[in-house]
Motif scaffolding. Sequence first.
Motif, mmCIF file in Angstrom:
data_model
loop_
_atom_site.group_PDB
_atom_site.id
_atom_site.type_symbol
_atom_site.label_atom_id
_atom_site.label_comp_id
_atom_site.label_asym_id
_atom_site.label_seq_id
_atom_site.Cartn_x
_atom_site.Cartn_y
_atom_site.Cartn_z
ATOM 1 N N LEU A 8 0.804 -1.295 0.079
ATOM 2 C CA LEU A 8 -0.226 -0.008 0.083
ATOM 3 C C LEU A 8 0.706 1.158 -0.022
ATOM 4 N N LEU A 9 0.648 2.331 -1.066
ATOM 5 C CA LEU A 9 1.210 3.347 -0.992
ATOM 6 C C LEU A 9 0.523 4.428 -0.308
ATOM 7 N N ASP A 10 -0.739 4.383 0.107
ATOM 8 C CA ASP A 10 -1.462 5.117 0.859
ATOM 9 C C ASP A 10 -2.338 4.245 1.746
ATOM 10 N N ASP A 11 -2.637 5.248 2.988
ATOM 11 C CA ASP A 11 -3.818 4.420 3.780
ATOM 12 C C ASP A 11 -5.099 3.979 2.962
ATOM 13 N N VAL A 12 -5.441 2.846 3.277
ATOM 14 C CA VAL A 12 -6.828 2.336 2.684
ATOM 15 C C VAL A 12 -7.623 1.768 3.711
ATOM 16 N N GLU A 13 -8.927 2.537 3.893
ATOM 17 C CA GLU A 13 -9.835 2.109 5.048
ATOM 18 C C GLU A 13 -10.216 0.721 4.780
ATOM 19 N N ASN A 14 -10.224 -0.087 5.811
ATOM 20 C CA ASN A 14 -10.539 -1.569 5.918
ATOM 21 C C ASN A 14 -9.657 -2.483 5.260
ATOM 22 N N LEU A 15 -8.428 -1.736 4.997
ATOM 23 C CA LEU A 15 -7.518 -2.661 4.389
ATOM 24 C C LEU A 15 -5.986 -2.605 4.774
ATOM 25 N N GLY A 16 -5.614 -1.416 5.135
ATOM 26 C CA GLY A 16 -4.242 -1.333 5.894
ATOM 27 C C GLY A 16 -3.762 0.233 5.772
ATOM 28 N N LEU A 17 -2.539 0.346 6.210
ATOM 29 C CA LEU A 17 -1.687 1.599 6.401
ATOM 30 C C LEU A 17 -1.116 1.441 5.281
ATOM 31 N N ALA A 18 -0.274 2.884 4.977
ATOM 32 C CA ALA A 18 0.785 2.989 3.690
ATOM 33 C C ALA A 18 1.843 2.024 4.448
ATOM 34 N N GLY A 19 2.604 1.274 3.394
ATOM 35 C CA GLY A 19 3.636 0.515 3.877
ATOM 36 C C GLY A 19 3.339 -0.948 3.995
ATOM 37 N N ASP A 20 2.037 -1.126 4.377
ATOM 38 C CA ASP A 20 1.630 -2.531 4.547
ATOM 39 C C ASP A 20 1.806 -3.391 3.281
ATOM 40 N N GLU A 21 2.166 -4.516 3.517
ATOM 41 C CA GLU A 21 2.263 -5.703 2.447
ATOM 42 C C GLU A 21 0.619 -6.479 2.609
ATOM 43 N N VAL A 22 -0.138 -6.510 1.698
ATOM 44 C CA VAL A 22 -1.542 -6.986 1.589
ATOM 45 C C VAL A 22 -1.669 -7.895 0.387
ATOM 46 N N GLN A 23 -2.422 -8.903 0.715
ATOM 47 C CA GLN A 23 -2.787 -9.821 -0.372
ATOM 48 C C GLN A 23 -4.469 -9.453 -0.521
ATOM 49 N N VAL A 24 -4.837 -9.258 -1.849
ATOM 50 C CA VAL A 24 -6.072 -9.031 -2.323
ATOM 51 C C VAL A 24 -6.343 -9.577 -3.612
ATOM 52 N N ALA A 25 -7.727 -9.724 -3.796
ATOM 53 C CA ALA A 25 -8.327 -10.320 -5.180
ATOM 54 C C ALA A 25 -7.717 -9.766 -6.370
ATOM 55 N N PRO A 26 -7.344 -10.355 -7.339
ATOM 56 C CA PRO A 26 -6.940 -9.624 -8.379
ATOM 57 C C PRO A 26 -7.987 -8.583 -9.174
ATOM 58 N N GLY A 27 -9.097 -8.801 -9.011
ATOM 59 C CA GLY A 27 -9.896 -7.599 -9.707
ATOM 60 C C GLY A 27 -9.846 -6.421 -8.459
ATOM 61 N N TYR A 28 -9.904 -6.587 -7.401
ATOM 62 C CA TYR A 28 -9.823 -5.447 -6.538
ATOM 63 C C TYR A 28 -8.464 -4.691 -6.898
ATOM 64 N N ALA A 29 -7.381 -5.332 -7.062
ATOM 65 C CA ALA A 29 -5.997 -4.929 -7.187
ATOM 66 C C ALA A 29 -6.152 -4.010 -8.680
ATOM 67 N N ARG A 30 -6.534 -4.840 -9.740
ATOM 68 C CA ARG A 30 -6.583 -4.347 -10.861
ATOM 69 C C ARG A 30 -7.799 -2.820 -11.309
ATOM 70 N N ASN A 31 -8.740 -3.263 -10.501
ATOM 71 C CA ASN A 31 -9.879 -2.124 -10.862
ATOM 72 C C ASN A 31 -10.019 -1.079 -9.932
ATOM 73 N N PHE A 32 -9.262 -1.073 -8.770
ATOM 74 C CA PHE A 32 -9.565 -0.040 -7.658
ATOM 75 C C PHE A 32 -8.010 0.506 -7.393
ATOM 76 N N LEU A 33 -7.434 -0.404 -6.522
ATOM 77 C CA LEU A 33 -6.035 -0.226 -6.114
ATOM 78 C C LEU A 33 -4.968 0.573 -7.020
ATOM 79 N N LEU A 34 -4.644 -0.124 -7.910
ATOM 80 C CA LEU A 34 -3.585 0.246 -8.927
ATOM 81 C C LEU A 34 -3.953 1.126 -9.664
ATOM 82 N N PRO A 35 -5.254 1.506 -10.412
ATOM 83 C CA PRO A 35 -5.443 2.622 -11.226
ATOM 84 C C PRO A 35 -5.457 3.998 -10.048
ATOM 85 N N ARG A 36 -5.785 3.867 -9.074
ATOM 86 C CA ARG A 36 -5.747 5.145 -8.019
ATOM 87 C C ARG A 36 -4.412 5.143 -7.425
ATOM 88 N N LYS A 37 -3.533 4.545 -7.912
ATOM 89 C CA LYS A 37 -2.236 4.619 -7.212
ATOM 90 C C LYS A 37 -2.223 4.395 -5.711
#
Length: 149
Positions: A8-37
């Motif tokens: 995570l590059l930024d804090d994401v509510e209900n997921l984690g804080l910046a700097g945390d290493e997380v495992q998420v579903a591919p669609g969530y990563a591709r459609n939400f987290l990665l495009p919004r940086k």
Amino acid sequence: MAHVKLILLDDVENLGLAGDEVQVAPGYARNFLLPRKLAAKATPGTLRLIESRKVQIAARRAQELADAKALAEKLAGIELSIPMQATEDEQLFGSVTARMVAEQLAAQGITVDHNRIKMDPIKTLGTFEVEAKLHQDVTAALKVWVVRG
């Protein structure tokens, strides 16, 4: 289903804080987290980048917490009056929403995003306690008067 490992590059509510290493579903990563940086793929280069930014991230978090506490103190003494049309048995035509509360706060010079105001729509006249989640650790309560207008 396989999960994608991200940092995570930024804090994401209900997921984690910046700097945390997380495992998420591919669609969530591709459609939400990665495009919004908000996150980047977990590579050794990204890990080094996050390590170098740890001090900046901690300073930013401390500043956001201090700002949220200051705003909570301002909101503690606020009482909003929202005029609405109502029937004789005090039922509103429409309802008072978080967006309306945020607009009333903005009229008093206090900026709070309407998504941070946690409330059910108010459908009757009266006095209500409304909660604003200003930070992960800071919430503020304010009093809302819904009056006949």
